[in-house]
Design a protein around this motif. Structure first.
Motif, mmCIF file in Angstrom:
data_model
loop_
_atom_site.group_PDB
_atom_site.id
_atom_site.type_symbol
_atom_site.label_atom_id
_atom_site.label_comp_id
_atom_site.label_asym_id
_atom_site.label_seq_id
_atom_site.Cartn_x
_atom_site.Cartn_y
_atom_site.Cartn_z
ATOM 1 N N LEU A 8 49.249 5.932 -18.006
ATOM 2 C CA LEU A 8 49.111 7.324 -18.415
ATOM 3 C C LEU A 8 47.648 7.732 -18.532
ATOM 4 C CD1 LEU A 8 51.880 7.616 -21.168
ATOM 5 C CD2 LEU A 8 52.053 8.092 -18.723
ATOM 6 N N ASP A 9 46.781 6.783 -18.821
ATOM 7 C CA ASP A 9 45.346 7.078 -18.947
ATOM 8 C C ASP A 9 44.636 7.176 -17.602
ATOM 9 O OD1 ASP A 9 45.472 7.189 -21.688
ATOM 10 O OD2 ASP A 9 44.818 5.122 -21.996
ATOM 11 N N ASP A 10 45.317 6.791 -16.547
ATOM 12 C CA ASP A 10 44.745 6.790 -15.195
ATOM 13 C C ASP A 10 45.394 7.929 -14.405
ATOM 14 O OD1 ASP A 10 44.222 6.306 -12.463
ATOM 15 O OD2 ASP A 10 44.075 4.149 -12.772
ATOM 16 N N LYS A 11 44.665 9.018 -14.214
ATOM 17 C CA LYS A 11 45.258 10.206 -13.610
ATOM 18 C C LYS A 11 45.733 9.983 -12.180
ATOM 19 C CE LYS A 11 42.899 13.597 -16.513
ATOM 20 N NZ LYS A 11 42.546 12.614 -17.544
ATOM 21 N N PHE A 12 45.035 9.130 -11.433
ATOM 22 C CA PHE A 12 45.471 8.863 -10.066
ATOM 23 C C PHE A 12 46.729 8.006 -10.056
ATOM 24 C CE2 PHE A 12 45.357 6.215 -6.178
ATOM 25 C CZ PHE A 12 45.510 7.225 -5.244
ATOM 26 N N ALA A 13 46.737 6.942 -10.841
ATOM 27 C CA ALA A 13 47.910 6.064 -10.889
ATOM 28 C C ALA A 13 49.121 6.811 -11.433
ATOM 29 C CB ALA A 13 47.608 4.831 -11.747
ATOM 30 N N PHE A 14 48.899 7.678 -12.423
ATOM 31 C CA PHE A 14 50.009 8.437 -12.988
ATOM 32 C C PHE A 14 50.590 9.396 -11.955
ATOM 33 C CE2 PHE A 14 51.366 12.324 -15.326
ATOM 34 C CZ PHE A 14 52.531 11.798 -15.851
ATOM 35 N N ALA A 15 49.725 10.086 -11.221
ATOM 36 C CA ALA A 15 50.216 11.001 -10.186
ATOM 37 C C ALA A 15 51.021 10.244 -9.135
ATOM 38 C CB ALA A 15 49.049 11.732 -9.538
ATOM 39 N N ALA A 16 50.546 9.047 -8.763
ATOM 40 C CA ALA A 16 51.278 8.241 -7.781
ATOM 41 C C ALA A 16 52.639 7.816 -8.336
ATOM 42 C CB ALA A 16 50.451 7.019 -7.394
ATOM 43 N N ALA A 17 52.689 7.549 -9.635
ATOM 44 C CA ALA A 17 53.932 7.075 -10.247
ATOM 45 C C ALA A 17 55.023 8.137 -10.248
ATOM 46 C CB ALA A 17 53.658 6.601 -11.671
ATOM 47 N N ILE A 18 54.642 9.418 -10.314
ATOM 48 C CA ILE A 18 55.661 10.475 -10.352
ATOM 49 C C ILE A 18 55.820 11.164 -8.992
ATOM 50 C CG2 ILE A 18 55.352 10.866 -12.821
ATOM 51 C CD1 ILE A 18 53.774 13.416 -12.085
ATOM 52 N N ALA A 19 55.251 10.571 -7.936
ATOM 53 C CA ALA A 19 55.422 11.118 -6.586
ATOM 54 C C ALA A 19 56.909 11.197 -6.258
ATOM 55 C CB ALA A 19 54.699 10.250 -5.573
ATOM 56 N N GLY A 20 57.295 12.276 -5.628
ATOM 57 C CA GLY A 20 58.698 12.465 -5.270
ATOM 58 C C GLY A 20 59.459 13.335 -6.253
ATOM 59 N N THR A 21 58.879 13.598 -7.423
ATOM 60 C CA THR A 21 59.519 14.497 -8.376
ATOM 61 C C THR A 21 59.102 15.934 -8.078
ATOM 62 O OG1 THR A 21 57.706 14.346 -9.985
ATOM 63 C CG2 THR A 21 59.470 12.697 -10.151
ATOM 64 N N ALA A 22 59.871 16.870 -8.577
ATOM 65 C CA ALA A 22 59.586 18.282 -8.317
ATOM 66 C C ALA A 22 58.280 18.722 -8.958
ATOM 67 C CB ALA A 22 60.737 19.143 -8.836
ATOM 68 N N TYR A 23 57.853 18.038 -10.019
ATOM 69 C CA TYR A 23 56.663 18.454 -10.754
ATOM 70 C C TYR A 23 55.434 17.609 -10.412
ATOM 71 C CZ TYR A 23 59.182 15.028 -13.603
ATOM 72 O OH TYR A 23 59.907 13.943 -14.022
ATOM 73 N N HIS A 24 55.509 16.832 -9.325
ATOM 74 C CA HIS A 24 54.361 16.027 -8.885
ATOM 75 C C HIS A 24 53.283 16.923 -8.288
ATOM 76 C CE1 HIS A 24 52.279 13.767 -5.538
ATOM 77 N NE2 HIS A 24 51.950 13.053 -6.599
ATOM 78 N N GLY A 57 45.549 29.625 0.372
ATOM 79 C CA GLY A 57 44.886 30.304 -0.742
ATOM 80 C C GLY A 57 44.562 29.426 -1.929
ATOM 81 N N ALA A 58 44.943 28.150 -1.885
ATOM 82 C CA ALA A 58 44.711 27.255 -3.021
ATOM 83 C C ALA A 58 43.240 26.857 -3.105
ATOM 84 C CB ALA A 58 45.577 26.006 -2.898
ATOM 85 N N LYS A 59 42.787 26.589 -4.320
ATOM 86 C CA LYS A 59 41.414 26.164 -4.561
ATOM 87 C C LYS A 59 41.434 24.748 -5.144
ATOM 88 C CE LYS A 59 40.091 30.390 -3.606
ATOM 89 N NZ LYS A 59 39.443 30.716 -2.317
ATOM 90 N N PRO A 60 40.435 23.934 -4.791
ATOM 91 C CA PRO A 60 40.402 22.568 -5.331
ATOM 92 C C PRO A 60 39.711 22.500 -6.693
ATOM 93 C CG PRO A 60 38.642 22.843 -3.738
ATOM 94 C CD PRO A 60 39.388 24.153 -3.774
ATOM 95 N N CYS A 61 40.026 21.459 -7.431
ATOM 96 C CA CYS A 61 39.327 21.167 -8.675
ATOM 97 C C CYS A 61 39.184 19.661 -8.792
ATOM 98 C CB CYS A 61 40.058 21.746 -9.888
ATOM 99 S SG CYS A 61 41.684 21.009 -10.210
ATOM 100 N N VAL A 62 38.268 19.229 -9.645
ATOM 101 C CA VAL A 62 38.034 17.799 -9.850
ATOM 102 C C VAL A 62 37.979 17.507 -11.338
ATOM 103 C CG1 VAL A 62 36.799 17.351 -7.685
ATOM 104 C CG2 VAL A 62 35.541 18.153 -9.687
ATOM 105 N N LYS A 63 38.258 16.257 -11.671
ATOM 106 C CA LYS A 63 38.132 15.780 -13.043
ATOM 107 C C LYS A 63 37.979 14.263 -12.996
ATOM 108 C CE LYS A 63 42.158 17.540 -14.074
ATOM 109 N NZ LYS A 63 43.408 17.937 -14.801
ATOM 110 N N PRO A 64 37.504 13.640 -14.055
ATOM 111 C CA PRO A 64 37.396 12.180 -14.058
ATOM 112 C C PRO A 64 38.761 11.524 -13.917
ATOM 113 C CG PRO A 64 36.104 13.127 -15.837
ATOM 114 C CD PRO A 64 36.937 14.237 -15.276
ATOM 115 N N ARG A 65 38.784 10.387 -13.244
ATOM 116 C CA ARG A 65 40.039 9.648 -13.116
ATOM 117 C C ARG A 65 40.583 9.284 -14.490
ATOM 118 N NH1 ARG A 65 40.907 4.126 -9.466
ATOM 119 N NH2 ARG A 65 43.139 3.838 -9.939
ATOM 120 N N LYS A 66 39.678 8.976 -15.405
ATOM 121 C CA LYS A 66 40.070 8.664 -16.779
ATOM 122 C C LYS A 66 39.253 9.556 -17.702
ATOM 123 C CE LYS A 66 41.374 3.885 -15.811
ATOM 124 N NZ LYS A 66 41.228 2.459 -16.198
ATOM 125 N N GLY A 67 39.933 10.418 -18.414
ATOM 126 C CA GLY A 67 39.246 11.336 -19.312
ATOM 127 C C GLY A 67 40.264 12.072 -20.157
#
Length: 333
Positions: free
Chosen positions: A101-117, A143-153
């Motif tokens: 849960l503290d790792d934003k990339f790993a967490f996003a990968a873990a919920i891949a395939g869900t409607a809210y991913h 029309g989407a814009k990118p954003c960035v944040k730390p992997r852990k923060g």
């Protein structure tokens, strides 16, 4: 009964709310060196900045000296979970889950395939950042814009929206968290050269609104929640019935969450809802939910102390709005 929270966010008012719900409860909070102390806890302790072994020794001494019954760590959880302590230790999930849960990339990968991913790209270099931005602009949603944040923060630290505005625009209004992408890439390259570039994640910026789910869980079962929709003008719409509740309950079950935790959803430009993160701790905004009668902190303290069992937790019907205001208080000279 004595409960201790180690260093975390908004713990003083959370401690106060738990004590208000149960006047027999004593809630201790520890803070870092040179950090402010606030009213609310029964006592505020100052943590040492020591090695892991020395910190655990201090934890053991603190538990013994203050007759702590329940320790709820929000910092150094892995270290504490592996130590033998003379009190009950409450964690919101398994240590491996907390790391996920503290790792934003790993967490996003873990919920891949869900409607809210929300598709999330890992950035480990300035070159990768530049390429990811170019790819996003070519293949991302229209029309989407990118954003960035730390992997852990936490708490939005390091979050920036990447734009193609004037180079100095971010200095005109730094609170907007918008920066020209070429400047951000240059800053990343400079950090990389100095050996100080930490991993980032890049994703679609979601215009909102945002819904923050304050949740009370019992070993993977969602007992009750308050959904706070953040609206313009400092307004929050607080509801105990919400269309995203099934998604929240599924997350609690999937990650076997326990205690008071928080999940943040945000609406994308296409109208779909995406999950930003799960915070494995109470969010500061839970105090607003508590003030209108949701009772998550009150029931959590009752579960911790054994005054209630999970089946006894009530689910009030609340649908109201609050507005956040600023109050000026005179202090002594």
């Amino acid at each position: 009964m004595r409960i201790w929270f180690n260093r975390g966010f908004s713990l003083a008012p959370i401690a106060a709310a738990m004590r208000d719900a149960d006047p027999t409860l004593e809630v201790f909070v520890s803070v870092g060196q040179n950090q402010p102390r606030y009213d609310g806890p029964s006592a505020t302790l100052v943590e040492p900045e020591d090695s892991e072994a020395a910190y655990i020794d201090w934890v053991r001494e603190t538990i013994a000296a203050n007759a702590i019954d329940i320790f709820i760590p929000t910092r150094r959880r892995s270290l504490i979970a592996g130590a033998e302590l003379d009190c009950r230790v409450e964690l919101p999930a398994a240590i491996a889950t907390l790391d996920l849960l503290d790792d934003k990339f790993a967490f996003a990968a873990a919920i891949a395939g869900t409607a809210y991913h929300l598709e999330t790209r890992l950035i480990t270099s300035s070159a990768a950042l530049e390429q990811a931005i170019a790819t996003f602009r070519e293949t991302g949603p229209a029309g989407a814009k990118p954003c960035v944040k730390p992997r852990k923060g936490v708490n939005g630290h390091g979050f920036w929206r990447l734009t193609q505005d004037r180079p100095m625009s971010h200095l005109d209004n730094p609170d907007s968290r918008r920066i020209t992408e070429t400047l951000y890439i240059a800053a990343a390259a400079a950090a990389e050269k100095a050996g100080a570039l930490e991993d980032l994640v890049l994703m679609e910026y979601l215009p909102g609104p945002e819904v923050s789910f304050d949740m009370l869980a019992d070993k993977g079962v969602l007992l009750k929640f308050a959904a706070r929709t953040k609206l313009p003008g400092g307004v929050q719409h607080i509801q105990t019935d919400h269309f995203l509740a099934p998604a929240a309950a599924a997350l609690v079950e999937r990650f076997a969450l326990h205690g008071v935790v928080n999940a943040q959803f945000r609406r994308a430009a296409d109208g779909s809802w995406k999950l930003l993160e799960i915070n494995s701790r109470p969010a500061g905004g839970i105090l607003y939910s508590e003030q209108v009668g949701c009772g998550l902190l009150a029931d959590w303290s009752a579960l911790l102390t054994g005054r209630k069992h999970a089946a006894q937790v009530s689910r009030p019907s609340i649908d109201t709005q609050i507005r956040l205001t600023t109050i000026a208080a005179q202090i002594a000279a």
